[in-house]
Design a protein around this motif. Sequence first.
Motif, PDB file in Angstrom:
ATOM      1  N   LEU A 150      -2.562  20.227   8.894  1.00 36.01           N
ATOM      2  CA  LEU A 150      -1.466  19.263   8.908  1.00 36.01           C
ATOM      3  C   LEU A 150      -0.366  19.656   7.924  1.00 36.01           C
ATOM      4  N   GLU A 151      -0.766  20.193   6.784  1.00 37.43           N
ATOM      5  CA  GLU A 151       0.216  20.624   5.791  1.00 37.43           C
ATOM      6  C   GLU A 151       1.121  21.720   6.358  1.00 37.43           C
ATOM      7  N   ALA A 152       0.539  22.617   7.144  1.00 42.59           N
ATOM      8  CA  ALA A 152       1.321  23.694   7.749  1.00 42.59           C
ATOM      9  C   ALA A 152       2.157  23.210   8.924  1.00 42.59           C
ATOM     10  N   GLU A 153       1.601  22.312   9.739  1.00 37.55           N
ATOM     11  CA  GLU A 153       2.249  21.898  10.986  1.00 37.55           C
ATOM     12  C   GLU A 153       3.125  20.647  10.853  1.00 37.55           C
ATOM     13  N   GLN A 154       2.702  19.690  10.064  1.00 38.22           N
ATOM     14  CA  GLN A 154       3.411  18.407   9.956  1.00 38.22           C
ATOM     15  C   GLN A 154       3.444  17.947   8.489  1.00 38.22           C
ATOM     16  N   PRO A 155       4.111  18.693   7.617  1.00 38.53           N
ATOM     17  CA  PRO A 155       4.061  18.370   6.184  1.00 38.53           C
ATOM     18  C   PRO A 155       4.609  16.986   5.844  1.00 38.53           C
ATOM     19  N   ARG A 156       5.643  16.540   6.536  1.00 41.66           N
ATOM     20  CA  ARG A 156       6.201  15.216   6.218  1.00 41.66           C
ATOM     21  C   ARG A 156       5.224  14.110   6.595  1.00 41.66           C
ATOM     22  N   LEU A 157       4.580  14.221   7.759  1.00 39.68           N
ATOM     23  CA  LEU A 157       3.600  13.204   8.136  1.00 39.68           C
ATOM     24  C   LEU A 157       2.439  13.192   7.155  1.00 39.68           C
ATOM     25  N   LEU A 158       2.000  14.368   6.696  1.00 42.13           N
ATOM     26  CA  LEU A 158       0.908  14.416   5.726  1.00 42.13           C
ATOM     27  C   LEU A 158       1.331  13.791   4.402  1.00 42.13           C
ATOM     28  N   GLU A 159       2.554  14.037   3.983  1.00 45.63           N
ATOM     29  CA  GLU A 159       3.069  13.416   2.756  1.00 45.63           C
ATOM     30  C   GLU A 159       3.025  11.888   2.880  1.00 45.63           C
ATOM     31  N   LEU A 160       3.456  11.377   4.019  1.00 41.89           N
ATOM     32  CA  LEU A 160       3.436   9.928   4.237  1.00 41.89           C
ATOM     33  C   LEU A 160       2.001   9.403   4.298  1.00 41.89           C
ATOM     34  N   LEU A 161       1.094  10.158   4.907  1.00 39.77           N
ATOM     35  CA  LEU A 161      -0.310   9.742   4.956  1.00 39.77           C
ATOM     36  C   LEU A 161      -0.910   9.663   3.558  1.00 39.77           C
ATOM     37  N   HIS A 162      -0.551  10.590   2.683  1.00 43.92           N
ATOM     38  CA  HIS A 162      -1.045  10.529   1.302  1.00 43.92           C
ATOM     39  C   HIS A 162      -0.546   9.261   0.603  1.00 43.92           C
ATOM     40  N   GLU A 163       0.704   8.906   0.820  1.00 44.97           N
ATOM     41  CA  GLU A 163       1.240   7.695   0.193  1.00 44.97           C
ATOM     42  C   GLU A 163       0.608   6.431   0.780  1.00 44.97           C
ATOM     43  N   ILE A 164       0.418   6.414   2.086  1.00 44.14           N
ATOM     44  CA  ILE A 164      -0.268   5.278   2.722  1.00 44.14           C
ATOM     45  C   ILE A 164      -1.671   5.143   2.142  1.00 44.14           C
ATOM     46  N   ASN A 165      -2.372   6.262   2.022  1.00 43.39           N
ATOM     47  CA  ASN A 165      -3.738   6.240   1.498  1.00 43.39           C
ATOM     48  C   ASN A 165      -3.757   5.740   0.056  1.00 43.39           C
ATOM     49  N   ARG A 166      -2.829   6.215  -0.760  1.00 40.14           N
ATOM     50  CA  ARG A 166      -2.766   5.775  -2.157  1.00 40.14           C
ATOM     51  C   ARG A 166      -2.600   4.265  -2.238  1.00 40.14           C
ATOM     52  N   ARG A 167      -1.672   3.726  -1.480  1.00 38.00           N
ATOM     53  CA  ARG A 167      -1.433   2.276  -1.490  1.00 38.00           C
ATOM     54  C   ARG A 167      -2.641   1.509  -0.925  1.00 38.00           C
ATOM     55  N   HIS A 168      -3.213   2.048   0.119  1.00 41.48           N
ATOM     56  CA  HIS A 168      -4.380   1.421   0.738  1.00 41.48           C
ATOM     57  C   HIS A 168      -5.545   1.363  -0.253  1.00 41.48           C
ATOM     58  N   LEU A 169      -5.780   2.457  -0.972  1.00 37.31           N
ATOM     59  CA  LEU A 169      -6.883   2.484  -1.929  1.00 37.31           C
ATOM     60  C   LEU A 169      -6.594   1.614  -3.149  1.00 37.31           C
ATOM     61  N   GLU A 170      -5.326   1.450  -3.511  1.00 34.89           N
ATOM     62  CA  GLU A 170      -4.979   0.503  -4.585  1.00 34.89           C
ATOM     63  C   GLU A 170      -5.332  -0.922  -4.161  1.00 34.89           C
ATOM     64  N   GLU A 171      -5.043  -1.265  -2.903  1.00 30.13           N
ATOM     65  CA  GLU A 171      -5.408  -2.592  -2.392  1.00 30.13           C
ATOM     66  C   GLU A 171      -6.923  -2.763  -2.385  1.00 30.13           C
ATOM     67  N   ALA A 172      -7.653  -1.727  -1.989  1.00 31.19           N
ATOM     68  CA  ALA A 172      -9.118  -1.787  -1.979  1.00 31.19           C
ATOM     69  C   ALA A 172      -9.650  -1.967  -3.398  1.00 31.19           C
ATOM     70  N   GLU A 173      -9.079  -1.260  -4.351  1.00 34.45           N
ATOM     71  CA  GLU A 173      -9.518  -1.374  -5.744  1.00 34.45           C
ATOM     72  C   GLU A 173      -9.263  -2.782  -6.277  1.00 34.45           C
ATOM     73  N   ALA A 174      -8.136  -3.384  -5.875  1.00 30.32           N
ATOM     74  CA  ALA A 174      -7.842  -4.756  -6.312  1.00 30.32           C
ATOM     75  C   ALA A 174      -8.848  -5.750  -5.722  1.00 30.32           C
ATOM     76  N   LEU A 175      -9.286  -5.505  -4.504  1.00 25.38           N
ATOM     77  CA  LEU A 175     -10.256  -6.400  -3.858  1.00 25.38           C
ATOM     78  C   LEU A 175     -11.688  -6.152  -4.324  1.00 25.38           C
ATOM     79  N   TRP A 176     -12.035  -4.881  -4.554  1.00 25.31           N
ATOM     80  CA  TRP A 176     -13.407  -4.509  -4.928  1.00 25.31           C
ATOM     81  C   TRP A 176     -13.360  -3.590  -6.143  1.00 25.31           C
ATOM     82  N   PRO A 177     -13.038  -4.131  -7.321  1.00 25.91           N
ATOM     83  CA  PRO A 177     -12.889  -3.283  -8.516  1.00 25.91           C
ATOM     84  C   PRO A 177     -14.146  -2.460  -8.809  1.00 25.91           C
TER      85      PRO A 177
END
Length: 183
Positions: A134-161
Motif C-alpha cells: 500500500l505504501e508503494a501503490e497508494q501512499p496517501r490512502l495509507l497515510e489516512l489509514l494510519h491517522e484513522i487508526n490512531r484516532r480509533h485506538l485513542e477512542e478505544a483506550e478512552a473506553l477500555w484504559p
Amino acid sequence: MGAMPPARNVHVIAAEAGSERAAELLPALRAAGYAAHAHVLPPAAASDAGDAERLRQEVALVAGAVRAALADGGTLLLADERAALAVPEMLRVLLDEQALGWDEAWARTRAATVSRFGSPKSEPRRPFWLLSFLEAEQPRLLELLHEINRRHLEEAEALWPGDGERRRRLSLFREGEARRLRP
C-alpha cells in the motif's frame, strides 16, 4: 394521500460475498423509498495481497461510489469488508480536493458511511493488503489509514484504559512478519 418525499440515495458497495447481499438489499432499499445504487467490486482472488491491478480496480470503484455519494448527498453502505477502502478515499476527497479540515472531513465521512453487513468468518477469504504494498501503490490512502487508526485506538483506550489486547484486536493493522491492513 400526501406526496412521497424525495428518495434518499444509498450507494451499496459490495464484493463477491457481498454481491448476493446487495442483490437482496437493493430491492428492499428501493421498496423503502431509497434510490439504491450498486457498486460491485471484482471477485477476490486467493492471493491478491500484492496485486496492483486489483488494488487499482478497487480504489477506482470506491472512488466512483464516493464521488456519486458526495454529489447526490447519499450514504455509502459498505456491504463487504473490501469496501472499507471507501473510508480513506472519502477522507482523501474531502481533505485534498475540497480542502476541508480533518475534523469536518472525518465527521462527514462518519455520517455518510454505514458499516458493512457482515463478512465471511474465515480469514483466508479476506484480502489483507500488505502495508509495504500500500505504501508503494497508494501512499496517501495509507497515510489516512494510519491517522484513522490512531484516532480509533485513542477512542478505544478512552473506553477500555490499559487493555492492550483489545487495542491490538481493534487495530486496522495486523502485526506479524508482514504487516497487513485488516479490512
